[in-house]
Motif scaffolding. Structure first.
Motif, short mmCIF file in Angstrom:
data_model
loop_
_atom_site.label_atom_id
_atom_site.label_comp_id
_atom_site.label_asym_id
_atom_site.label_seq_id
_atom_site.Cartn_x
_atom_site.Cartn_y
_atom_site.Cartn_z
N LEU A 1 3.21 5.89 -3.35
CA LEU A 1 4.25 6.33 -4.05
C LEU A 1 4.43 6.19 -5.71
CD1 LEU A 1 7.01 5.27 -1.45
CD2 LEU A 1 5.96 7.39 -1.66
N LEU B 1 0.28 9.80 11.89
CA LEU B 1 0.38 9.58 10.52
C LEU B 1 0.09 10.77 9.53
CD1 LEU B 1 -1.09 6.00 10.58
CD2 LEU B 1 1.43 6.49 10.30
N SER C 1 0.85 -1.19 -0.07
CA SER C 1 -0.01 0.02 0.07
C SER C 1 0.76 1.28 -0.09
CB SER C 1 -1.07 0.20 1.20
OG SER C 1 -0.14 -0.13 2.48
N ALA C 2 1.90 1.30 0.98
CA ALA C 2 2.83 2.35 0.72
C ALA C 2 3.30 2.64 -0.51
CB ALA C 2 4.15 2.14 1.98
N ALA D 1 -2.29 5.92 5.35
CA ALA D 1 -2.42 5.23 6.58
C ALA D 1 -3.03 5.57 7.51
CB ALA D 1 -0.87 5.08 7.25
N VAL E 1 1.34 8.98 1.70
CA VAL E 1 1.38 7.59 2.43
C VAL E 1 0.98 7.89 3.74
CG1 VAL E 1 3.22 5.78 3.33
CG2 VAL E 1 3.38 6.86 1.08
N GLY E 2 1.34 8.86 4.37
CA GLY E 2 0.66 9.05 5.93
C GLY E 2 -0.91 9.31 5.89
N GLY F 1 5.42 11.53 1.20
CA GLY F 1 5.54 10.79 2.20
C GLY F 1 4.12 11.26 2.99
N PRO G 1 9.50 3.61 4.50
CA PRO G 1 9.75 3.45 3.07
C PRO G 1 10.49 4.61 2.16
CG PRO G 1 7.52 3.03 3.93
CD PRO G 1 8.00 3.47 5.04
N SER H 1 5.62 3.46 9.10
CA SER H 1 4.66 3.41 7.75
C SER H 1 5.10 4.38 6.67
CB SER H 1 3.32 3.48 8.17
OG SER H 1 2.85 2.34 9.21
N VAL H 2 5.74 5.76 7.25
CA VAL H 2 5.91 7.02 6.45
C VAL H 2 7.46 7.04 6.22
CG1 VAL H 2 5.65 9.08 6.29
CG2 VAL H 2 3.73 7.68 7.24
N SER I 1 -9.14 2.08 2.29
CA SER I 1 -8.39 1.70 3.59
C SER I 1 -9.15 2.28 4.67
CB SER I 1 -7.18 2.80 3.30
OG SER I 1 -6.33 2.39 2.51
#
Length: 445
Positions: free
Chosen positions: A47, A368, A42-43, A60, A56-57, A53, A252, A248-249, A119
């Protein structure tokens, strides 16, 4: 299979590893195989779609926010309805949402708002699943070997997570994140099928109550009446939030820039999983008398991954750090589950678990969502060092609570209680023994 062979197989199985325990373990292995790879997928899906970033946060956080909002309701529902039905319904929702996520990513049509929405649906399913699953697992074992049962369960599921993370990282690099998400959807379908065969006939019928709000109030009284319960949950509100932001952030991003991409990052998460397997093996033999004191001391190394990413250290050193933190947090996890099983009445398990999960992850969506802006304001290195420092500070603070240091293991757990015990004094802790839910790490777990 002949009746004699079947009897021989049952005789080789430990007495605490009954049908429900076996089904729960098998289903958890299936979901952990898929979900650990899906976290990476998922991350990198965000991207690969052009996100940064901060995006991505946001994805999440979109999963975690409904988890926070619906956990308490999920706990009350799981103590009212047959828990296995709640678990199957939640797994079905997770399967469908993840399958839709996979389809969008594979076809190249995924947009940020769509990924956030799917999500969020997955997080909603998890909000109802977690309290029901914890209550079901706790009611599936009994006797003096509960710690060994929990350790074996966690070893099996974390071992699956280890394989899932390593394989997931490799598959994301080889065939793309969409197919890894599709595998996760299939694993949820398998788990739902297994959990549909759980037997709840041994669980006493629930007494008629005063409604959902009354159930929540009763669970709250159980929760706040135990100082070490709410203090450790408050500790993990911070710990889970900052560790989640780091892994999570920032993880990656560091992996893409300094470690070689998703493959090495997947192996790093796999090293954490391998450490949890080692920790579970340790806890199958070690039964610390002061469960929560030993467990809380083992939370300090959870600051190491954030510090390692801040440097950043070479890949080999990162693997070692992740292994150590996985091993020590597993010690906490088994001690935590054993305390819950020892102290909390069966009819309160899901509600107390829900308050535990709720408190432990309450700050995670905010952390996040703010991870990206914090990186822009302070820099990634400073943000990661801040994560590591917070883990150390709040863990040291919770050791000041007498009940955390003094709660002890009893040879035989208390059963059949329907309300808080009178103050017991002595080695079980000030004001009587208490127990937490698993949510902090099963949260981590």
């Amino acid at each position: 299979m002949t009746p004699a062979a079947a009897s021989s197989r049952r005789s080789r199985r430990p007495s605490w590893a009954g049908r429900n325990y076996t089904l729960l373990t098998a289903a958890a292995i299936a979901t952990n195989l898929g979900s650990q790879g899906a976290l990476i997928a998922s991350a990198f899906a965000v991207l690969d779609s052009g996100g940064d970033g901060g995006d991505v946060g946001l994805v999440a956080a979109a999963r975690t926010l409904p988890l926070v909002l619906f956990l308490l309701i999920g706990g009350a529902v799981a103590d009212r309805l047959p828990r296995h039905r709640v678990m199957v319904a939640a797994n079905t929702l997770n399967c469908l949402s993840q399958a839709a996520f996979a389809t969008l990513v594979i076809t190249g049509e995924a947009q940020l708002w769509q990924m956030m929405l799917l999500s969020a649906l997955g997080g909603t399913g998890q909000a109802f699943f977690n309290p029901a699953a914890e209550g079901m697992l706790m009611s599936s074992v009994e006797g003096e070997q509960v710690s060994r049962a929990f350790a074996l369960f966690r070893m099996a599921t974390q071992g699956a997570g280890l394989g899932g993370a390593a394989l997931g990282g490799a598959l994301v690099a080889a065939i793309g994140p969409g197919w890894v998400l599709a595998v996760d959807a299939a694993m949820f379908a398998v788990a739902a099928a297994l959990r549909s065969f759980l037997d709840v006939s041994h669980i006493p019928p629930r007494k008629p109550g005063g409604g959902l709000l009354a159930d929540l109030r009763d669970g709250w009284q159980e929760f706040v009446g135990r100082a070490w319960l709410w203090s450790i949950v408050a500790q993990f509100a911070v710990v889970v939030a900052v560790v989640g932001a780091a892994e999570s952030v920032y993880g990656p991003l560091v992996a893409r820039e300094s470690l070689g991409g998703p493959g090495p990052w997947g192996l790093a998460l796999g090293a954490f999983g391998l450490g949890t397997v080692g920790g579970a093996l340790l806890m199958m033999r070690w039964k610390p008398h002061r469960m929560l004191l030993a467990g809380t001391l083992c939370v300090f190394p959870l600051a190491l991954p954030s510090a390692a990413l801040a440097v950043p250290v070479p890949v080999g050193a990162l693997y070692a750090v992740m292994f150590v933190s996985g091993l020590t947090i597993q010690v906490f996890g088994v001690a935590w589950m054993t305390a819950l099983h020892q102290e909390i009445p069966e009819d309160m398990l899901s509600r107390v678990s829900a308050y535990d999960w709720f408190g432990s992850i309450a700050m995670t969506p905010l952390a996040l969502a703010l991870a990206g802006p914090a990186e822009q304001a302070f820099g990634r290195t400073a943000s990661l060092w801040g994560c590591a420092t917070l883990v150390v500070v709040v863990t040291a603070a919770v050791l000041c609570v007498p009940d955390v240091r003094n709660l002890t293991r009893r040879t035989r757990p208390v059963t059949g209680r329907t309300s808080l015990p009178e103050a017991e004094g002595g080695p079980t802790g000030a004001g009587g023994g208490s127990a937490d839910g698993e949510g902090a790490v099963g949260g981590l777990g």
